[in-house]
Design a protein around this motif. Sequence first.
Motif: not given
Lengths: 368, 366
Positions: A319-346
């Motif tokens: 789960p850490l990977a999806y949390a990092i992806a979500g927070e990187q987007h929240a902080f820097h507006n970067y996509a680090t995986n292709t799930l987008g908002a689905w990270n929260a669902a995962v």
Amino acid sequence: MQAIIYYSRTIWACTKKDFYISLTERIFLLTLIMIPLQYLLLFIIFVLPSDHAPTAVVMLDQGTYAKQLFNSMSKANSFNLVQTTPQMAASQLRAGKIVAVVTIPADFDMRVQRRQIVPVSVQINNLDTDFTADIRRAIPLSITSFYAQAFPELVNIVPHETDWYDHDTGYIAYIVVSVFVLALAIGGAIQSGTSWAREWELGTMKELLLSPAPRWALIAGKMIGSFMVALAAACIVLLVLVFALKTRPVHPGEMAVYALLTLVIFSTLGTLIGTLARQRRLITTIVLGSSLFVFFISGPLGPPSFDTSSIEFLSRLTPLAYAIAGEQHAFHNYATNTLGAWNAAVLGGFAAIFAITAVLLLRRSVVD
Amino acid sequence: MRIIWIICKNTISVWLRNRSLIAASLLPPLAFLAAGYFAAAAVSHSPVALVSLDKGQQGVTMSQIIHSADVFRVTDASPAQAQRLIKDLRVAAVITIPADFSQRVATHQPAPVDLEINNLNLDFTNDIRRSVPASIVQYYQLQGPSSPIKVVVKESDLRHRDIELFQYEVVPILLLMVLISGLVNTAVSTAREFEYKTIKEIMLSPVTNTQIVFGTILAGFLIGLCSGLLELVICLIFGWTHLPSWRYEPNVLLFISLTALLSASLGLVAGLSVKKIQAAHAISANTALPLFFIAGGVGVLAFEPGWLQNVASFVPLTYANHGLQMAMYYNSTDQLGRDVAVLILVTCAAIACALILLHRSRSRLI
């Protein structure tokens, strides 16, 4: 209605009890707050020198071209340059103080003007390939830049760069966001795991499970108690991030959602670990021992898809990977995986799995 | 001596029966080893997509150079595929050799190699920024005497083979293993004697404080030393590290032993100070990691900023790390005396502290 009031009272009682107990264990509480801050500081130390390799330049020629080559090196964004003498450079290299010595020969300008071969000696302390590879790549970069400036008509092949984002993000600004997620994970898991293990150690687990309160209400109540303490520790890390490190979230709401989800997941995971380990000492060991490993396979330094296929595969399981992806987007507006908002669902899915497993594990029959 | 040995044997046998303590000693260093392995893999080769639109000789040569450069993980792609790859985060950059590249090179016109970078962090971005010019220089070097780039790099390396990032990290992790084993075990086993009140029995028996201190330290020392040697053997078997020349092998053993002794002494002080198992465990485990990081555990201390080097000079593990690295990587005894002296002095100070704390505990008990 009565049932709702009863469940709420049970949850509130468990929450209050756990919260107050946490406040009485001061050394442990302090440790819980210190661990994430410690990790933040330590990871900053980890990435501090990685961008600029300390390099000595011995300028045996002070001509125009020699100086231009030195300028190209200083603009290469790779070196921490110091001009020095051959003897000093050699002794610093032997003592392990610098990564490389670049010697610009005495006849550099003359040879460049006459278009003769000019060997530039580069002595490398090939101790750590991270630095060694940077030097081996950065010297040719400097030479190309030097020629592109001094003889643009001769060297016509040059890289033409287009960047995806309008500004570069420093390594520290990137990694501290990943460490923030790690802090949430460690705080949630240790606090919740310890609270469950304490019940087992003191034998109060029997009373809890044999009471008429439903298991889900016990879990929810204790989880909220742990959640509140871990949230306080996470807020301290967030304050350091925002005020000391000037790393501010571009989407604060999204940051809060991912932070809360991460805390929920790792609090439920802590419940699982606490139920299985049943010893407070083991909780700290398991969480601290495994967290760094899990952290490194979750893409803290860049998108997991840029790593080897085995790391990318492992990252999908945590789960850490999806949390990092979500927070990187929240902080820097970067996509680090292709799930987008689905990270929260995962993440929500992980939370549900852990919670159901915890409820199933806490059967009355486990009390002997 | 017999009493010291009995106390030592008792502590070791308790440790061997306590699975959580063994896990506490082995798990963090092993996790670091695994983390170091993955971190090293992550920073090595960036994935890029290569779009070769030029089928002329120069374009093909440039494409071959980019393929053979040991810096990228290259995927050949069409422009559309490359765009999909970079959007799906399968690659960090797209390198495009334009269709008129050969023609432009032949007619001495500017011939740019297009580079589209997902610049989300400087680590990846700078690696790619450095690597493409390196390929261009290599391209020119292939032209031999007719190459317009006359400045050539004459590289000489300090050691005959490169030490990989992961191999480099093995030495500090080895010290972390020794430190955690000695520190955590001694602290927890000492605190246990107080928490379970067995310290009363020991103190009321005809055993001196010195014997208790040396017996406990000896146990911590042996546990630390064995853990360190075990990790060294594992690393040697897997080829993750290499021993230095035979003349420096005793230095390796010396620094592992001194670190084990130091960590056991510090662990004893921690255990005597808090006297609670949970607190002793939390304090010792959380002291070991910062000491490890500050002493250059995950980087090269000499390359760190000055302020950090100043802080590190107050951390005894820095000297153990320096001494061990000098022996393992440099075949050198540079500042050996200083490193050994610091470790011995801090150990002696810790032992003196432990004696004072134990004396106070005995006085209170009586």
